[in-house]
Design a protein around this motif. Structure first.
Motif, PDB file in Angstrom:
ATOM      1  N   MET A  34      24.212 -71.885  90.047  1.00 46.41           N
ATOM      2  CA  MET A  34      23.166 -71.014  90.581  1.00 46.41           C
ATOM      3  C   MET A  34      23.773 -69.991  91.519  1.00 46.41           C
ATOM      4  N   GLY A  35      23.169 -68.846  91.549  1.00 47.27           N
ATOM      5  CA  GLY A  35      23.715 -67.835  92.442  1.00 47.27           C
ATOM      6  C   GLY A  35      22.777 -66.680  92.672  1.00 47.27           C
ATOM      7  N   TRP A  36      23.328 -65.676  93.344  1.00 45.67           N
ATOM      8  CA  TRP A  36      22.552 -64.506  93.711  1.00 45.67           C
ATOM      9  C   TRP A  36      23.308 -63.232  93.345  1.00 45.67           C
ATOM     10  N   PHE A  37      22.544 -62.275  92.890  1.00 45.13           N
ATOM     11  CA  PHE A  37      23.015 -60.912  92.691  1.00 45.13           C
ATOM     12  C   PHE A  37      22.090 -60.013  93.512  1.00 45.13           C
ATOM     13  N   ARG A  38      22.527 -58.797  93.685  1.00 44.67           N
ATOM     14  CA  ARG A  38      21.654 -57.810  94.334  1.00 44.67           C
ATOM     15  C   ARG A  38      21.843 -56.454  93.698  1.00 44.67           C
ATOM     16  N   GLN A  39      20.805 -55.646  93.832  1.00 42.90           N
ATOM     17  CA  GLN A  39      20.856 -54.292  93.288  1.00 42.90           C
ATOM     18  C   GLN A  39      20.246 -53.337  94.292  1.00 42.90           C
ATOM     19  N   ALA A  40      21.079 -52.458  94.795  1.00 37.55           N
ATOM     20  CA  ALA A  40      20.627 -51.443  95.739  1.00 37.55           C
ATOM     21  C   ALA A  40      20.092 -50.247  94.968  1.00 37.55           C
ATOM     22  N   PRO A  41      19.260 -49.423  95.595  1.00 34.60           N
ATOM     23  CA  PRO A  41      18.713 -48.253  94.909  1.00 34.60           C
ATOM     24  C   PRO A  41      19.812 -47.362  94.360  1.00 34.60           C
ATOM     25  N   GLY A  42      19.718 -47.054  93.080  1.00 32.64           N
ATOM     26  CA  GLY A  42      20.677 -46.154  92.460  1.00 32.64           C
ATOM     27  C   GLY A  42      22.018 -46.765  92.134  1.00 32.64           C
ATOM     28  N   VAL A  50      27.876 -67.616  94.295  1.00 33.08           N
ATOM     29  CA  VAL A  50      27.521 -68.663  93.343  1.00 33.08           C
ATOM     30  C   VAL A  50      27.832 -70.026  93.951  1.00 33.08           C
ATOM     31  N   ILE A  51      26.995 -70.990  93.590  1.00 29.18           N
ATOM     32  CA  ILE A  51      27.238 -72.388  93.955  1.00 29.18           C
ATOM     33  C   ILE A  51      27.189 -73.187  92.660  1.00 29.18           C
ATOM     34  N   VAL A  52      28.213 -73.972  92.420  1.00 38.01           N
ATOM     35  CA  VAL A  52      28.280 -74.697  91.159  1.00 38.01           C
ATOM     36  C   VAL A  52      27.224 -75.798  91.108  1.00 38.01           C
ATOM     37  N   TRP A  53      27.047 -76.390  89.934  1.00 38.88           N
ATOM     38  CA  TRP A  53      25.956 -77.318  89.690  1.00 38.88           C
ATOM     39  C   TRP A  53      25.930 -78.480  90.685  1.00 38.88           C
ATOM     40  N   SER A  54      27.115 -78.943  91.100  1.00 38.95           N
ATOM     41  CA  SER A  54      27.183 -80.094  92.001  1.00 38.95           C
ATOM     42  C   SER A  54      27.088 -79.696  93.468  1.00 38.95           C
ATOM     43  N   GLY A  55      27.197 -78.412  93.738  1.00 39.04           N
ATOM     44  CA  GLY A  55      27.266 -77.954  95.124  1.00 39.04           C
ATOM     45  C   GLY A  55      28.652 -78.061  95.717  1.00 39.04           C
ATOM     46  N   SER A  71      23.231 -72.384  99.550  1.00 31.03           N
ATOM     47  CA  SER A  71      23.075 -73.838  99.495  1.00 31.03           C
ATOM     48  C   SER A  71      22.091 -74.182  98.384  1.00 31.03           C
ATOM     49  N   ARG A  72      22.160 -75.404  97.906  1.00 33.73           N
ATOM     50  CA  ARG A  72      21.234 -75.826  96.869  1.00 33.73           C
ATOM     51  C   ARG A  72      20.794 -77.265  97.136  1.00 33.73           C
ATOM     52  N   ASP A  73      19.609 -77.581  96.628  1.00 33.24           N
ATOM     53  CA  ASP A  73      19.071 -78.930  96.721  1.00 33.24           C
ATOM     54  C   ASP A  73      18.630 -79.317  95.316  1.00 33.24           C
ATOM     55  N   ASN A  74      19.428 -80.118  94.642  1.00 31.34           N
ATOM     56  CA  ASN A  74      19.119 -80.477  93.256  1.00 31.34           C
ATOM     57  C   ASN A  74      17.898 -81.387  93.153  1.00 31.34           C
ATOM     58  N   ALA A  75      17.556 -82.065  94.229  1.00 28.69           N
ATOM     59  CA  ALA A  75      16.358 -82.899  94.216  1.00 28.69           C
ATOM     60  C   ALA A  75      15.092 -82.052  94.286  1.00 28.69           C
ATOM     61  N   VAL A  79      17.558 -73.186  95.485  1.00 26.35           N
ATOM     62  CA  VAL A  79      18.811 -72.618  95.968  1.00 26.35           C
ATOM     63  C   VAL A  79      18.446 -71.565  97.009  1.00 26.35           C
ATOM     64  N   ASP A  80      19.126 -71.602  98.128  1.00 28.50           N
ATOM     65  CA  ASP A  80      18.826 -70.704  99.230  1.00 28.50           C
ATOM     66  C   ASP A  80      19.998 -69.775  99.531  1.00 28.50           C
ATOM     67  N   LEU A  81      19.662 -68.659 100.128  1.00 26.48           N
ATOM     68  CA  LEU A  81      20.671 -67.707 100.582  1.00 26.48           C
ATOM     69  C   LEU A  81      20.349 -67.341 102.026  1.00 26.48           C
ATOM     70  N   GLN A  82      21.155 -67.818 102.935  1.00 29.04           N
ATOM     71  CA  GLN A  82      21.014 -67.472 104.346  1.00 29.04           C
ATOM     72  C   GLN A  82      21.833 -66.218 104.608  1.00 29.04           C
ATOM     73  N   ILE A  83      21.170 -65.202 105.125  1.00 28.22           N
ATOM     74  CA  ILE A  83      21.828 -63.917 105.359  1.00 28.22           C
ATOM     75  C   ILE A  83      21.808 -63.634 106.851  1.00 28.22           C
ATOM     76  N   ASN A  84      22.973 -63.513 107.438  1.00 30.15           N
ATOM     77  CA  ASN A  84      23.091 -63.222 108.866  1.00 30.15           C
ATOM     78  C   ASN A  84      23.766 -61.869 109.079  1.00 30.15           C
ATOM     79  N   SER A  85      23.646 -61.366 110.277  1.00 29.32           N
ATOM     80  CA  SER A  85      24.295 -60.101 110.653  1.00 29.32           C
ATOM     81  C   SER A  85      24.024 -59.013 109.623  1.00 29.32           C
ATOM     82  N   LEU A  86      22.779 -58.848 109.289  1.00 32.98           N
ATOM     83  CA  LEU A  86      22.403 -57.901 108.240  1.00 32.98           C
ATOM     84  C   LEU A  86      22.800 -56.483 108.592  1.00 32.98           C
ATOM     85  N   LYS A  87      23.208 -55.751 107.567  1.00 30.38           N
ATOM     86  CA  LYS A  87      23.611 -54.365 107.695  1.00 30.38           C
ATOM     87  C   LYS A  87      22.698 -53.509 106.813  1.00 30.38           C
ATOM     88  N   PRO A  88      22.550 -52.238 107.149  1.00 26.73           N
ATOM     89  CA  PRO A  88      21.724 -51.369 106.286  1.00 26.73           C
ATOM     90  C   PRO A  88      22.201 -51.373 104.829  1.00 26.73           C
TER      91      PRO A  88
END
Length: 123
Positions: A34-42, A50-55, A71-75, A79-88
């Protein structure tokens, strides 16, 4: 068929934090990386992490390393994405993705996508 539903996006000031969550249903969650992608405008969709199946292994794009935590919780099939120190430049639609364990976690190899959640970072 796996359905993915993201939540947690919003408007935040630079330097702030957000926690994105992705809930999966309809399949065997623990069979997927499981994982995350992002797409900015344009811009093209880009890999975030990405976090593999077992974590047991997690990998991040250089641009987010040290600020983002997956992080992920298979139970709970989440799947979560903690984002700190965000930038524009983190402003984007963030997509949750499920990929096969037998292949590299690239956009081309992803089996299932969520619809995305928008993160907007103001300066």
């Amino acid at each position: 068929q796996v359905q993915l539903l993201e939540s947690g996006g919003g408007l935040v000031q630079a330097g702030g934090s957000l926690r994105l969550s992705c809930a999966a249903s309809g399949g065997t969650f623990s069979r997927y990386n499981m994982g995350w992608f992002r797409q900015a405008p344009g811009k093209e969709r880009e890999f975030v992490g990405v976090i593999v199946w077992s974590g047991g292994y997690i990998y991040y794009a250089d641009s987010v390393k040290g600020r983002f935590t997956i992080s992920r919780d298979n139970a709970k099939n989440t799947v979560d994405l903690q984002i700190n120190s965000l930038k524009p430049e983190d402003t984007a639609v963030y997509y949750c993705a499920a990929g096969p364990v037998s292949k590299a976690f690239t956009a081309q190899n992803v089996d299932y996508w969520g619809k995305g959640t928008l993160v907007t970072v103001s300066s």
